[in-house]
Write an enzyme that holds these catalytic residues in place. Structure first.
Site, PDB file in Angstrom:
ATOM      1  CE1 TYR A  14      22.327 -14.824 -10.878  1.00  0.00           C
ATOM      2  CE2 TYR A  14      22.709 -14.004 -13.112  1.00  0.00           C
ATOM      3  CZ  TYR A  14      22.680 -13.791 -11.751  1.00  0.00           C
ATOM      4  OH  TYR A  14      23.007 -12.559 -11.243  1.00  0.00           O
ATOM      5  CG  PHE A  67       1.908   5.836  -4.503  1.00  0.00           C
ATOM      6  CD1 PHE A  67       0.765   5.676  -3.737  1.00  0.00           C
ATOM      7  CD2 PHE A  67       2.939   4.912  -4.363  1.00  0.00           C
ATOM      8  CE1 PHE A  67       0.650   4.615  -2.851  1.00  0.00           C
ATOM      9  CE2 PHE A  67       2.828   3.855  -3.477  1.00  0.00           C
ATOM     10  CZ  PHE A  67       1.679   3.694  -2.723  1.00  0.00           C
ATOM     11  CB  THR A  68       4.112   6.805  -0.296  1.00  0.00           C
ATOM     12  OG1 THR A  68       3.754   5.502  -0.760  1.00  0.00           O
ATOM     13  CG2 THR A  68       2.928   7.405   0.448  1.00  0.00           C
ATOM     14  CG  ASP A 119       2.224   3.822 -10.909  1.00  0.00           C
ATOM     15  OD1 ASP A 119       1.925   2.630 -11.130  1.00  0.00           O
ATOM     16  OD2 ASP A 119       2.508   4.244  -9.773  1.00  0.00           O
ATOM     17  CE  LYS A 130       0.138  -1.946  -5.124  1.00  0.00           C
ATOM     18  NZ  LYS A 130       1.574  -1.943  -4.829  1.00  0.00           N
ATOM     19  NE  ARG A 137      -1.607   5.660   2.056  1.00  0.00           N
ATOM     20  CZ  ARG A 137      -0.518   4.992   1.650  1.00  0.00           C
ATOM     21  NH1 ARG A 137      -0.566   4.194   0.599  1.00  0.00           N
ATOM     22  NH2 ARG A 137       0.612   5.108   2.278  1.00  0.00           N
ATOM     23  CG  PHE A 155       3.162   5.609   5.321  1.00  0.00           C
ATOM     24  CD1 PHE A 155       3.959   6.353   4.469  1.00  0.00           C
ATOM     25  CD2 PHE A 155       2.752   4.352   4.907  1.00  0.00           C
ATOM     26  CE1 PHE A 155       4.339   5.853   3.229  1.00  0.00           C
ATOM     27  CE2 PHE A 155       3.119   3.845   3.670  1.00  0.00           C
ATOM     28  CZ  PHE A 155       3.931   4.605   2.834  1.00  0.00           C
TER      29      PHE A 155
END
Ligand code: PLI
Length: 470
Positions: free
Chosen positions: A85, A137-138, A228, A271, A395, A462
């Site tokens: 943990y 970005f969303t 980001d 990514k 998009r 979306f």
């Protein structure tokens, strides 16, 4: 500054072809269902490719997020998961990898990118402050807004023009940013939110010169700069390819220099970092770190696992190292570019130059007869699936959502359908099949009808919205 023409940049790969720096050890069968079955599946999914079952998809280009093939070394690392943990050894491996490759001092793991966006937004934004960024970005913008922030787009104008060949369409317009800071006052700016590359602009990069000048501007006004870093490795490839002085610089060195101009970063490791789940947040400021380390316990899990299993942390630590290899990045972007070049040769309208993670079809030009309010990019994603079982993603206006202040639709200049290429998953033959399918849909474009939205969820619509044919 003079730049090479991004459209002829493929020539840098030389006279000889590139090839993937790996061979395939395990395969996963693909299946194509019949056209009638696809028509049924599409109607059941409300013409939203997010609502399709993956079993009904042939080639899945919905996203490059969490869809990478992991290496044998990453899978081996999974077996070395320390599932304690607290204080799992895999956390320390991850911490070392981030410090080594990205250069930040303090690390907080999260279950994925939006977990990290949530924490940084809560810790670094005060209600009513602005968060200028290079396009939205969303999930990033939503977390900034939920924390009381006001997003301001300060990307260069070229980013909104799908045919502009600017080599660094992700750059921040320093004039726009400075005007905002002067108008509102530096204390009204939470931080600058810089993404490398810019997803919604078509996977477009930010130059080293731009981030260097941005750092100087932020220092002048005492404003923080957060990155980001989700596709920063891909951004580094474009710097190596296009920016004078970097042609011989390894990707890893470029990433580290770039990050060095920023105060911290959040990451969707799904990514660049080549894992199926994971994220992290890393900062240099000790006080901010203390706050983030406290918040992560509330929302994600203890600060040495952040909602992940030890094995996931290990896969991520190994994936970070692999993601920085020059031959990996070159083959990855080479494949995206290969698809883009096929479509360009057939005069199919796409965002130019081709970006890092996807080819973006320009649905506005593709379906010139459909008004934006009829969701042309959503239509294109639906038609492509119907034709060939290939799944892509909207998009455009559906992704852009509504202005929280007025409740009106945002009408983004870019109305795009994204063919997103997972890393290390598909072959060149798959890219040929995809290009031919897009061509078939393009040839039939004039008899295509629009869609109307019949169900609209409150957040990130979306993902779950439903549509009907007009
Ligand atoms: O999907 P997450 O929560 O791991 O990461 C959110 C996220 C943050 N920044 C950027 C630039 C992203 O692209 C991103 C997620 N992108 C997805 C899911 C995509 O399909 O592009």
């Amino acid at each position: 500054m003079s730049h090479p023409n991004p459209q002829t940049m493929g020539q840098q790969f030389g006279r000889r072809s590139w090839a993937e720096p790996w061979k395939i050890k395990m395969v996963e069968p693909l299946r194509m269902i019949s056209r009638d079955e696809r028509a049924r599946a599409l109607a059941e999914a409300g013409y939203n490719t997010f609502l399709l079952r993956s079993d009904d998809v042939y080639i899945d280009l919905l996203t490059d997020s969490g869809t990478s093939a992991m290496s044998d070394r990453q899978w081996a690392g999974m077996l070395l998961g320390d599932e304690a943990y607290a204080g799992s050894r895999n956390f320390y491996h991850l911490e070392e990898a981030i410090q080594h490759y990205y250069g930040y001092r303090y690390v907080v793991p999260t279950h994925q990118g939006r977990g990290a966006e949530h924490l940084i937004s809560q810790a670094a934004i005060r209600r009513g402050q602005f968060v200028p960024g290079n396009m939205y970005f969303t999930t990033t913008r939503l977390h900034q807004e939920l924390a009381g922030g006001i997003f301001a787009d300060v990307i260069i104008d070229e980013a909104h023009d799908p045919s502009s060949l600017h080599p660094f369409k992700g750059n921040i317009d320093l004039g726009k940013l400075e005007a905002l800071i002067r108008r509102e006052g530096a204390e009204k700016i939470a931080y600058v939110s810089l993404a490398g590359t810019v997803n919604m602009a078509g996977g477009q990069p930010v130059s080293m010169a731009n981030v260097r000048e941005l750092r100087a501007l932020c220092d002048r006004y005492g404003v923080r700069l957060f990155l980001d870093a989700t596709r920063m490795v891909e951004n580094a490839f474009f710097i190596q390819e296009r920016e004078p002085g970097y042609a011989e610089t390894p990707i890893a060195t470029i990433v580290k220099e770039f990050c060095g101009y920023t105060d911290g970063a959040w990451m969707s490791a799904k990514k660049d970092n080549l894992v199926n789940i994971g994220g992290w947040l890393a900062v240099n400021d000790e006080q901010l770190f203390e706050e983030l380390r406290n918040l992560v316990v509330v929302f994600e899990g203890l600060h040495t696992y952040g909602g992940l299993a030890g094995r996931d942390l290990e896969a991520m630590a190994i994936g970070i190292g692999e993601s920085m290899h020059d031959d990996h990045v070159r083959a990855r972007i080479g494949q995206v570019r290969y698809l883009g070049e096929l479509l360009t040769d057939w005069a199919i309208p796409i965002v130019q130059p081709v970006g890092g993670h996807a080819v973006f079809l320009d649905a506005r030009r593709f379906y010139a007869h459909l008004p934006q309010a009829q969701f042309p990019a959503q239509v294109l994603a639906a038609e492509l699936y119907l034709d060939s079982g290939i799944r892509s993603m909207e998009r455009g206006i559906a992704s852009a959502g509504r202005d929280p202040a007025t409740g009106d639709h945002y009408f983004p200049k870019l109305e795009l359908t994204r063919l997103t290429i997972p890393r290390r998953v598909y072959t060149q033959a798959h890219m040929d099949v995809v290009a031919e399918a897009v061509k078939a849909v393009y040839d039939a474009r004039e008899c295509t009808h629009g869609l109307r939205m019949v169900y609209e969820p409150k957040y990130l619509r979306f993902f779950q919205a439903r549509f009907e044919r007009l």
